[in-house]
Scaffold this motif. Structure first.
Motif, PDB file in Angstrom:
ATOM      1  N   LEU A 111     -13.774  17.171   3.103  1.00  0.00           N
ATOM      2  CA  LEU A 111     -13.249  16.146   2.185  1.00  0.00           C
ATOM      3  C   LEU A 111     -12.790  14.939   2.994  1.00  0.00           C
ATOM      4  N   ASN A 112     -13.058  13.775   2.498  1.00  0.00           N
ATOM      5  CA  ASN A 112     -12.685  12.545   3.219  1.00  0.00           C
ATOM      6  C   ASN A 112     -11.304  12.087   2.760  1.00  0.00           C
ATOM      7  N   THR A 113     -10.316  12.973   2.865  1.00  0.00           N
ATOM      8  CA  THR A 113      -8.966  12.660   2.402  1.00  0.00           C
ATOM      9  C   THR A 113      -7.990  12.675   3.563  1.00  0.00           C
ATOM     10  N   ASN A 114      -6.897  11.914   3.395  1.00  0.00           N
ATOM     11  CA  ASN A 114      -5.835  11.952   4.391  1.00  0.00           C
ATOM     12  C   ASN A 114      -5.061  13.266   4.255  1.00  0.00           C
ATOM     13  N   VAL A 115      -4.493  13.715   5.381  1.00  0.00           N
ATOM     14  CA  VAL A 115      -3.818  15.016   5.418  1.00  0.00           C
ATOM     15  C   VAL A 115      -2.511  14.881   6.195  1.00  0.00           C
ATOM     16  N   ILE A 116      -1.476  15.572   5.723  1.00  0.00           N
ATOM     17  CA  ILE A 116      -0.245  15.710   6.500  1.00  0.00           C
ATOM     18  C   ILE A 116      -0.129  17.159   6.954  1.00  0.00           C
ATOM     19  N   ILE A 117       0.108  17.357   8.248  1.00  0.00           N
ATOM     20  CA  ILE A 117       0.292  18.690   8.818  1.00  0.00           C
ATOM     21  C   ILE A 117       1.770  18.874   9.127  1.00  0.00           C
ATOM     22  N   TYR A 118       2.370  19.907   8.564  1.00  0.00           N
ATOM     23  CA  TYR A 118       3.776  20.213   8.829  1.00  0.00           C
ATOM     24  C   TYR A 118       3.879  21.420   9.764  1.00  0.00           C
ATOM     25  N   GLY A 119       4.828  21.355  10.684  1.00  0.00           N
ATOM     26  CA  GLY A 119       5.038  22.479  11.576  1.00  0.00           C
ATOM     27  C   GLY A 119       6.087  22.164  12.618  1.00  0.00           C
ATOM     28  N   GLU A 120       6.737  23.213  13.136  1.00  0.00           N
ATOM     29  CA  GLU A 120       7.725  23.022  14.194  1.00  0.00           C
ATOM     30  C   GLU A 120       7.052  22.530  15.476  1.00  0.00           C
ATOM     31  N   LEU A 159      -4.088   1.089   5.194  1.00  0.00           N
ATOM     32  CA  LEU A 159      -4.708   2.226   4.524  1.00  0.00           C
ATOM     33  C   LEU A 159      -5.221   1.838   3.139  1.00  0.00           C
ATOM     34  N   GLN A 160      -4.466   0.979   2.434  1.00  0.00           N
ATOM     35  CA  GLN A 160      -4.870   0.578   1.082  1.00  0.00           C
ATOM     36  C   GLN A 160      -6.069  -0.351   1.103  1.00  0.00           C
ATOM     37  N   GLU A 161      -6.033  -1.343   2.006  1.00  0.00           N
ATOM     38  CA  GLU A 161      -7.070  -2.371   2.027  1.00  0.00           C
ATOM     39  C   GLU A 161      -8.259  -1.997   2.896  1.00  0.00           C
ATOM     40  N   GLY A 162      -8.052  -1.085   3.850  1.00  0.00           N
ATOM     41  CA  GLY A 162      -9.138  -0.744   4.770  1.00  0.00           C
ATOM     42  C   GLY A 162      -9.429  -1.846   5.760  1.00  0.00           C
ATOM     43  N   VAL A 163      -8.419  -2.693   6.049  1.00  0.00           N
ATOM     44  CA  VAL A 163      -8.584  -3.772   7.025  1.00  0.00           C
ATOM     45  C   VAL A 163      -7.327  -3.852   7.887  1.00  0.00           C
ATOM     46  N   ILE A 164      -7.492  -4.380   9.098  1.00  0.00           N
ATOM     47  CA  ILE A 164      -6.342  -4.617   9.976  1.00  0.00           C
ATOM     48  C   ILE A 164      -6.475  -6.017  10.583  1.00  0.00           C
ATOM     49  N   ASP A 208       5.884   5.219  -1.051  1.00  0.00           N
ATOM     50  CA  ASP A 208       4.500   4.841  -1.329  1.00  0.00           C
ATOM     51  C   ASP A 208       3.576   5.201  -0.173  1.00  0.00           C
ATOM     52  N   LEU A 209       4.082   5.098   1.077  1.00  0.00           N
ATOM     53  CA  LEU A 209       3.272   5.505   2.223  1.00  0.00           C
ATOM     54  C   LEU A 209       3.070   7.023   2.218  1.00  0.00           C
ATOM     55  N   PHE A 210       4.125   7.754   1.840  1.00  0.00           N
ATOM     56  CA  PHE A 210       4.002   9.214   1.783  1.00  0.00           C
ATOM     57  C   PHE A 210       2.871   9.622   0.849  1.00  0.00           C
ATOM     58  N   TYR A 211       2.832   9.023  -0.344  1.00  0.00           N
ATOM     59  CA  TYR A 211       1.800   9.422  -1.304  1.00  0.00           C
ATOM     60  C   TYR A 211       0.410   8.959  -0.869  1.00  0.00           C
ATOM     61  N   ARG A 212       0.341   7.901  -0.089  1.00  0.00           N
ATOM     62  CA  ARG A 212      -0.949   7.461   0.442  1.00  0.00           C
ATOM     63  C   ARG A 212      -1.463   8.468   1.484  1.00  0.00           C
ATOM     64  N   LEU A 213      -0.549   9.020   2.288  1.00  0.00           N
ATOM     65  CA  LEU A 213      -0.940   9.967   3.336  1.00  0.00           C
ATOM     66  C   LEU A 213      -1.132  11.374   2.792  1.00  0.00           C
TER      67      LEU A 213
END
Length: 451
Positions: free
Chosen positions: A159-168, A255-260, A292-297
């Motif tokens: 899947l081409n989605t952003n992911v957050i990995i949680y861990g110690e 992340l929203q615009e796809g440009v830097i 808003d950044l959290f939900y984007r990631l």
């Protein structure tokens, strides 16, 4: 496996051991036993010494030739004690004198069975490591927790989605991010890691987005940022909870615009990448982290278990890092003893896999030190009680605790038996018997500094 030519003794012994919870295969001759035994036999051999045809000693020697690590316990008459002691030097696990005390027989057999179980488990570890490939060779383990992570990686990788990995800290978040990249359609493009907590706040924007020559003091030439370099591949943002609030706004826009835009430039540069972020804490609870950044990631989440919550993976992981260290330093891989495995699975591992890897390297390079000694160096050992997690009888758990207490006390007093007797409040004979029973050698704990 019980071998005795006397039918009444054999039947009574089998009944008693069955009551104690053992599964008993009862045979009347050594020749029959050899037909049943093979290298995968999961238990131990209990044999009478004096039998017609092949006696118990000959059976033991033949078994040692075929199956060197199978524990053999001898049943001996009173006059055979000297001979049985000699057999111990040849490799017999123990001997029981007739008429035997039933409880002592059951306890000795339980210890021998536990030793055999650990031996087979150790063998399985090496076979498992040798046979692993693909994702299983990168994320090593047999626990449900690591199996779940492997399954989620194979799913999320496509899947081409952003992911957050949680861990110690030390649970392997970057390794999991690399696996997400390698098992995705982006695997032929760059995987670019950046630790948000290790870069000064004044430089992190330049690291992420790059800069033009003259954008600030010291910017002598154009520099491509991590976003631009990772385009087409995966950007890994470790410790993202450390990212400054003002930079979170720019990250969200990218992340929203796809440009830097590089620092010092007005030109928009399109980027196509997947962002995998990692955090030690739940970003929902961080007041300084933008919602808003959290939900984007957080399109998808992966949660990595601490090593103390998947202790069944510890021997396999440890053997893997020992073998790798031995290869790197051109040494023979060092096998794990039963006591090593028990110590590794009883440790709390506050530093998780990172700590385990460091201990494994030291274990591979220092053949004089056991795993238990390495774990107890420095501060007090962080041992967690494992209340029958392996389904062991109470007598075996007590025996493991006694052996560990004696070893730690011997280490503390550098092998001084008198001090150990005083601290443990044991008479000399009792201490000697326990040390012999647990295979503890005082000389291993004596140092040059001991008076």
């Amino acid at each position: 496996m019980l071998v005795d030519d006397e039918a009444m003794v054999r039947e009574a012994t089998q009944q008693w051991l069955t009551i104690c919870g053992f599964h008993v295969v009862s045979l009347s001759s050594a020749e029959q036993a050899l037909k049943h035994l093979d290298d995968a036999w999961p238990g131990v051999l209990l044999t009478d010494v004096r039998m017609p045809g092949m006696d118990g000693l000959e059976l033991m020697r033949e078994v040692q030739t075929r199956i060197p690590d199978l524990p053999v316990i001898l049943l001996t008459a009173h006059g055979d004690v000297d001979m049985a002691i000699s057999a111990m030097h040849e490799g017999a696990y123990d001997f029981i004198e007739k008429p035997y005390v039933p409880d002592r027989l059951a306890e000795t057999l339980q210890r021998a069975c536990d030793k055999r179980r650990l031996t087979l488990e150790n063998r399985r570890l090496h076979q498992d490591l040798a046979s692993r490939s693909g994702l299983a060779s990168k994320l090593i383990g047999i626990s449900p927790a690591i199996s779940r992570v492997r399954d989620e990686i194979l799913l999320l990788g496509q899947l081409n989605t952003n992911v957050i990995i949680y861990g110690e800290t030390g649970t392997g978040k970057e390794l999991v991010a690399q696996c997400l990249h390698e098992f995705s359609p982006r695997s032929n493009k760059p995987f670019v890691p950046i630790n948000c907590g290790a870069i000064p706040e004044s430089l992190i924007e330049s690291e992420l987005f790059g800069h033009e020559a003259g954008a600030f003091t010291g910017a002598n030439k154009r520099r491509i940022g991590k976003f631009e370099y990772a385009s087409g591949g995966t950007l890994f943002l470790d410790e993202i909870e450390s990212m400054p609030v003002n930079l979170q706004v720019k990250l969200l826009r990218a992340l929203q615009e796809g440009v830097i835009e590089r620092l010092g430039s007005n030109q928009s540069i399109p980027v196509d990448l997947r962002v995998v972020a990692a955090a030690k804490v739940d970003l929902r609870d961080e007041e300084q982290f933008r919602e808003d950044l959290f939900y984007r990631l957080c399109v998808s989440e992966l949660h990595l278990a601490a090593l103390r919550d998947r202790l069944d993976d510890v021997p396999l992981l440890f053997a893997h890092y020992v073998a790798r260290a031995a290869t790197d330093h051109q040494r023979e891989p060092r096998p794990l003893s039963d006591h090593d495995i028990s110590a590794l699975q009883s440790y709390a591992w506050p530093g998780n896999v990172r700590e385990l890897k460091n201990v494994a390297i030291r274990f591979a390079l220092d053949h004089r030190t056991s795993a238990a000694e390495l774990l107890s160096r420095g501060q007090a050992p962080q041992i967690t009680p494992r209340i029958n997690q392996r389904g062991l009888p109470l007598a075996v758990q007590v025996a493991e605790f006694e052996a560990q207490a004696i070893r730690l006390c011997l280490k503390k007093h550098q092998g001084n038996i008198k001090l150990v007797m005083d601290e443990l409040d044991l008479p000399r004979r009792t201490l000697n018997q326990k040390m012999q029973r647990f295979g503890i050698n005082r000389s291993e704990f004596v140092t040059d500094e001991m008076p």
